[in-house]
Write an enzyme that holds these catalytic residues in place. Structure first.
Site, PDB file in Angstrom:
ATOM      1  N   CYS A  78       4.019  -4.149  -8.749  1.00 39.68           N
ATOM      2  CA  CYS A  78       4.622  -5.482  -8.867  1.00 39.68           C
ATOM      3  C   CYS A  78       5.861  -5.543  -9.761  1.00 39.68           C
ATOM      4  O   CYS A  78       6.962  -5.822  -9.295  1.00 39.68           O
ATOM      5  CB  CYS A  78       3.580  -6.462  -9.394  1.00 39.68           C
ATOM      6  SG  CYS A  78       2.176  -6.614  -8.301  1.00 39.68           S
TER       7      CYS A  78
HETATM    8  N1  LIG Z   1      -2.094  -4.341  -6.456  1.00 39.45           N
HETATM    9  C1  LIG Z   1      -1.885  -5.428  -7.170  1.00 39.45           C
HETATM   10  O1  LIG Z   1      -2.354  -5.520  -8.300  1.00 39.45           O
HETATM   11  C2  LIG Z   1      -1.096  -6.600  -6.628  1.00 39.45           C
HETATM   12  C3  LIG Z   1      -1.068  -7.796  -7.397  1.00 39.45           C
HETATM   13  C4  LIG Z   1      -0.375  -8.881  -6.900  1.00 39.45           C
HETATM   14  C5  LIG Z   1       0.275  -8.793  -5.677  1.00 39.45           C
HETATM   15  N2  LIG Z   1       0.253  -7.639  -4.945  1.00 39.45           N
HETATM   16  C6  LIG Z   1       0.931  -7.624  -3.644  1.00 39.45           C
HETATM   17  O2  LIG Z   1      -0.052  -7.570  -2.604  1.00 39.45           O
HETATM   18  C7  LIG Z   1       0.458  -6.821  -1.483  1.00 39.45           C
HETATM   19  C8  LIG Z   1      -0.512  -5.686  -1.164  1.00 39.45           C
HETATM   20  O3  LIG Z   1      -0.587  -4.810  -2.287  1.00 39.45           O
HETATM   21  P1  LIG Z   1      -1.746  -3.745  -2.469  1.00 39.45           P
HETATM   22  O4  LIG Z   1      -1.674  -3.321  -3.881  1.00 39.45           O
HETATM   23  O5  LIG Z   1      -3.043  -4.242  -1.932  1.00 39.45           O
HETATM   24  O6  LIG Z   1      -1.224  -2.582  -1.471  1.00 39.45           O
HETATM   25  P2  LIG Z   1      -2.034  -1.308  -0.968  1.00 39.45           P
HETATM   26  O7  LIG Z   1      -1.015  -0.290  -0.620  1.00 39.45           O
HETATM   27  O8  LIG Z   1      -3.129  -0.975  -1.913  1.00 39.45           O
HETATM   28  O9  LIG Z   1      -2.746  -1.825   0.360  1.00 39.45           O
HETATM   29  C9  LIG Z   1      -2.061  -2.213   1.488  1.00 39.45           C
HETATM   30  C10 LIG Z   1      -2.878  -1.814   2.721  1.00 39.45           C
HETATM   31  O10 LIG Z   1      -2.214  -2.316   3.860  1.00 39.45           O
HETATM   32  C11 LIG Z   1      -2.380  -1.378   4.901  1.00 39.45           C
HETATM   33  N3  LIG Z   1      -1.385  -1.634   5.927  1.00 39.45           N
HETATM   34  C12 LIG Z   1      -0.063  -1.351   5.931  1.00 39.45           C
HETATM   35  N4  LIG Z   1       0.492  -1.773   7.063  1.00 39.45           N
HETATM   36  C13 LIG Z   1      -0.492  -2.368   7.793  1.00 39.45           C
HETATM   37  C14 LIG Z   1      -0.538  -2.998   9.061  1.00 39.45           C
HETATM   38  N5  LIG Z   1       0.557  -3.130   9.828  1.00 39.45           N
HETATM   39  N6  LIG Z   1      -1.728  -3.472   9.498  1.00 39.45           N
HETATM   40  C15 LIG Z   1      -2.852  -3.340   8.741  1.00 39.45           C
HETATM   41  N7  LIG Z   1      -2.866  -2.752   7.540  1.00 39.45           N
HETATM   42  C16 LIG Z   1      -1.700  -2.269   7.084  1.00 39.45           C
HETATM   43  C17 LIG Z   1      -2.239  -0.042   4.188  1.00 39.45           C
HETATM   44  O11 LIG Z   1      -2.779   1.026   4.951  1.00 39.45           O
HETATM   45  C18 LIG Z   1      -3.021  -0.319   2.897  1.00 39.45           C
HETATM   46  O12 LIG Z   1      -4.374   0.019   3.027  1.00 39.45           O
HETATM   47  C19 LIG Z   1       1.849  -6.348  -1.903  1.00 39.45           C
HETATM   48  O13 LIG Z   1       2.793  -7.256  -1.437  1.00 39.45           O
HETATM   49  C20 LIG Z   1       1.791  -6.416  -3.423  1.00 39.45           C
HETATM   50  O14 LIG Z   1       3.075  -6.626  -3.981  1.00 39.45           O
HETATM   51  C21 LIG Z   1      -0.434  -6.539  -5.411  1.00 39.45           C
END
Ligand SMILES: NC(=O)c1ccc[n+]([C@@H]2O[C@H](COP(=O)([O-])OP(=O)(O)OC[C@H]3O[C@@H](n4cnc5c(N)ncnc54)[C@H](O)[C@@H]3O)[C@@H](O)[C@H]2O)c1
Length: 447
Positions: free
Chosen positions: A285
């Site tokens: 983030c």
């Molecule tokens: N990790 C955090 O603490 C956090 C906190 C706030 C916001 N976010 C936001 O949340 C969002 C997700 O982050 P995350 O940490 O969970 O990411 P991540 O990489 O852990 O998980 C994302 C998942 O999406 C899957 N994916 C990608 N393309 C796809 C598709 N077309 N169809 C289905 N699945 C698909 C990936 O394989 C992966 O498993 C991002 O925008 C991030 O900025 C994350």
């Protein structure tokens, strides 16, 4: 006029009969899916990563803090995982939690959102609610997500705007994720959830959906306002961390301990929130999201100077750490080139199993570039392989013989480490996190 489609979806949500799809079974999506399972909703997790889908369906977990028992329990309560987007048709609410990284030019990479929208669209049906949770710039929901959903669906469906009901509408909202990995001080349910709907009906539905798992839902007037809310939160952190990082460097020049100063300032009972310096920003983030806004701002001929300056300072921190290591070795008449350095902690923050954008990775690369022989230890990572920006291929080393290293460099202050013992056994400790606070020793250099 309230559409009958929206009334019937609201009833389904309130009765916990709404089929919830969570797309992206990552750090955000999987815990969210489990929250809905906990509230007795039937939940389907979608992911394109077949290993994740198979692991979940076999009752396994790939996220450290999620026990396999939770997944097994979820499977017995109606949870399944799939990569088959045709199953979107069976869903009532679809929540998108896919990655939003930066590309090699430091610009937003919306390819995961667009790919997800393209995959949902042909399976969209009227009356569904689609919520985007991925962090992104204001305008993404309306300018990127909705146009794909409207153009590529098979039934001529349109997103509901201004409450007008045609019987061929679906509902869209944006709701940012606010998870703080490793933070156990606030229960997930107690984190207020911000929601911005494309119209009142979408906002009502999204508020009902999140109201089932969060104690408080905060409604804002539009998806863009919700998108901007998330960016404000992260930019606030990024700018304040840059401020303390800069002040830390000044304090080092002045022989002052910035940590002592921050702790003292934090005793002020009003309008001061402490931020702490470190070896550089990490995680998905804080190092990434602010640049989503600065990129979008250019469309308005606007320069986001605070974001740029904070970025410049924070990106420079790993280089400052290297120069502190060099200086510390130099005082012992040693060069970094040829020295053995043990990096302690590679996760981007303490007590979590997430390496993304971790400053440790940059620091290891910089140390190797300067000719150091680098090893690492981290309880959460038996090895470091290949990531989006690195390919280190290193195996974790144990902590048996710390005296063999010319320098032990603390990059992540995991709670598992016994810092007194580390100091006792090491020749030199460079501490970027104040993990050795309270330990008096000439061997420790805090930076
Ligand atoms: N990790 C955090 O603490 C956090 C906190 C706030 C916001 N976010 C936001 O949340 C969002 C997700 O982050 P995350 O940490 O969970 O990411 P991540 O990489 O852990 O998980 C994302 C998942 O999406 C899957 N994916 C990608 N393309 C796809 C598709 N077309 N169809 C289905 N699945 C698909 C990936 O394989 C992966 O498993 C991002 O925008 C991030 O900025 C994350």
């Amino acid at each position: 006029m309230v559409s009958t489609l929206s009334t019937s979806l609201k009833e389904k949500i309130e009765a916990r009969r709404a089929n919830v799809a969570v797309i992206g079974m990552g750090y955000v999506g999987l815990p969210l899916a489990l929250l809905y399972i906990g509230q007795k909703f039937p939940v389907t997790g979608f992911d394109i990563d077949r290993r994740k889908v198979d692991t979940l369906n076999q009752g396994g977990s790939y996220i450290y803090r999620i026990e396999t028992s939770e997944i097994k329990d979820a499977l017995t309560h109606g949870f399944t995982a799939t990569f088959d987007y045709s199953r979107i048709t069976e869903m009532d609410a679809v929540i998108i939690c896919v990655p939003t990284p930066l590309n090699e030019y430091h610009e937003p990479d919306l390819s995961y959102i667009t790919a997800t929208a393209e995959a949902i669209a042909p399976n969209l049906r009227s009356g569904q609610l689609v919520v985007l949770e991925s962090t992104t710039y204001p305008g993404t929901t309306e300018e990127v997500l909705i146009p794909i959903l409207e153009k590529k669906n098979r039934g001529g469906l349109k997103a509901s705007r201004n409450g007008a009901s045609t019987g061929h509408e679906f509902f869209v909202a944006f709701s940012p994720e606010r998870e703080d990995p490793g933070n156990t001080s606030v229960a997930r349910r107690d984190i207020p959830k911000v929601v911005g709907g494309l119209d009142e009906q979408a906002a009502d539905l999204a508020a009902a959906l999140y109201g089932a798992i969060f104690n408080r839902v905060v409604r804002v007037s539009s998806p863009a306002a919700a998108e901007m809310t998330k960016l404000l939160e992260n930019i606030y952190r990024c700018v304040n961390i840059a401020l303390v990082n800069e002040l830390k460097m000044l304090c080092l020049c002045m022989g002052l301990d910035i940590w002592e100063v921050i702790v003292a300032a934090a005793t002020k009972p009003f309008v001061f929130q402490p931020f702490y310096p470190g070896p550089g920003l990490g995680g998905h983030c804080i190092p990434v999201d602010p640049f989503y806004l600065s990129w979008k701002a250019k469309e308005f001929d606007f320069r986001t100077k605070f974001i740029e300056l904070a970025g410049e300072i924070n990106v420079g921190m790993p280089y400052q750490v290297i120069s502190e290591v060099m200086n510390a070795l130099n005082r012992q008449k040693k060069a970094l080139n040829g020295s053995r350095v043990l990096v302690l902690g590679v996760a981007y923050k303490k007590d979590i199993d997430d390496l993304r954008e971790s400053p440790a990775l940059t620091i290891i690369e910089l140390l190797q570039k300067e000719g150091a022989e680098v090893s690492y230890n981290d309880p959460y990572f038996p090895m470091i392989g290949r990531g989006r920006h690195y390919d280190l291929q290193m195996k974790r080393t144990d902590l048996n013989d710390l005296g063999q290293y010319d320098c032990v460099l603390i990059v992540t202050d995991h709670s598992d480490y016994d810092y007194q013992e580390i100091v006792n056994e090491s020749q030199l400790v460079v501490d970027t996190r104040n993990a050795t606070r309270g330990i008096k020793s000439d061997k420790v250099v805090r930076c």
